[in-house]
Design an enzyme around this catalytic site. Sequence first.
Site: not given
Ligand SMILES: NC(=O)c1ccc[n+]([C@@H]2O[C@H](COP(=O)([O-])OP(=O)(O)OC[C@H]3O[C@@H](n4cnc5c(N)ncnc54)[C@H](O)[C@@H]3O)[C@@H](O)[C@H]2O)c1
Length: 371
Positions: A15, A75, A94, A96, A118, A270
């Site tokens: 990116r 990054k 970002y 972190h 972030e 992550d």
């Molecule tokens: N792997 C990647 O490349 C990548 C990219 C973007 C985001 N992410 C990650 O994805 C994850 C989710 O991000 P998001 O933006 O959707 O977060 P978000 O805060 O919008 O949503 C998280 C949801 O999880 C729910 N939750 C919490 N505890 C729970 C449980 N015990 N059971 C069921 N649901 C529960 C919350 O109520 C919320 O609705 C984060 O860890 C983020 O860092 C990863």
Amino acid sequence: MVVGVPKEIKDHEARVGVTPAGVKALSDAGHKVLVETNAGAESGFDDCEYQDAGAEIVGDAGYVWGKSDMVVKVKEPIEKEYPYFREGLVLFTYLHLAPIRGLTNELLGSKVIGIAYETVRDRQGTLPLLTPMSEVAGRMSVQVGASYLEKEKGGRGILLGGVPGVPPAHVTVIGGGVVGTNAARIALGMGAKVTLIDLNMHRLREIDDIFNGRVYTLASNSYNVAQATREADLVIGGVLIPGATAPKIVTRHMVSRMKKGAVIVDVAIDQGGCVETARPTSHSDPSYTVDGVVHYCVTNMPGAVPNTSTLALTNATFPYVLRIANRGAKEALKQDPGFAEGLNTWLGTLTHKGVAESQKREWTVPASVLG
Ligand SMILES: NC(=O)c1ccc[n+]([C@@H]2O[C@H](COP(=O)([O-])OP(=O)(O)OC[C@H]3O[C@@H](n4cnc5c(N)ncnc54)[C@H](O)[C@@H]3O)[C@@H](O)[C@H]2O)c1
């Protein structure tokens, strides 16, 4: 202001911090933009496009950093970039910092003004510069999952949408936030049967409304999770407890009870992952199998689609870039308390509570350094 856009040098990062459209807006506002040669090439923007938009293309990263008042990146800087830090430089990217003490020391020692994507908040209190990457990862998770359900990739050999006379795949999405909602949208669009699980009842009501009841919602408890994972062909993990390691909602035992050839895409990897058997993987070696269940746990999923990701990211970041360029960092931060939460380091002072607490060091509220 002189704005610098270096090429990202972190492994597999394709990116770029500013697109040609951003360069044009900055140039129109009277700013000068230095773009390193090939900075946008892997995102689909070549040097000519930047030049046409008004940028000066520079072959030397050191020159870009050295001549700029503000550097806009994607990054966090890696060690090779630390020598470019200097007093008063505004770095918007970002960062972190919480787990990276070395970078925190460097930014503080060289008195850089470090503003982290972030930790910026909007008026609703959400994290607007994280949302676009969750949107990308959420939508991508279904695409990736559908592909791993193919026989050749180790999956059950199931077509997500089925065909007339043959039922579709069953997708279970755990966590109904940005990732989960976007995953549900794409899965539904591809014709799958979708169940979404969240702890937050208010969120489940919203999901029920958004999708007009076409997504089955379930309250998060171990009984429901066990049942929904057992029935699923594809499980998508999108749970987040802000600032904390993800809870292990899907246990090893639940994975062992899943169908052979089912697929898990743990987007929450992550933050440690919400599936007990998940471990971080990379784009070069993205998947592995446990108990016959294919796991895909890439920590930077948006990196696979750098064109979309760069556009999505810069749509969100650019208004802030322009504000800093027009008003200067101090005024831009002072005028918007949510933006000021993005300030992590200010001329040698640590200004973010979360970073300070995780590194057990002193900090000062942004308002007191901004005056
Ligand atoms: N792997 C990647 O490349 C990548 C990219 C973007 C985001 N992410 C990650 O994805 C994850 C989710 O991000 P998001 O933006 O959707 O977060 P978000 O805060 O919008 O949503 C998280 C949801 O999880 C729910 N939750 C919490 N505890 C729970 C449980 N015990 N059971 C069921 N649901 C529960 C919350 O109520 C919320 O609705 C984060 O860890 C983020 O860092 C990863």
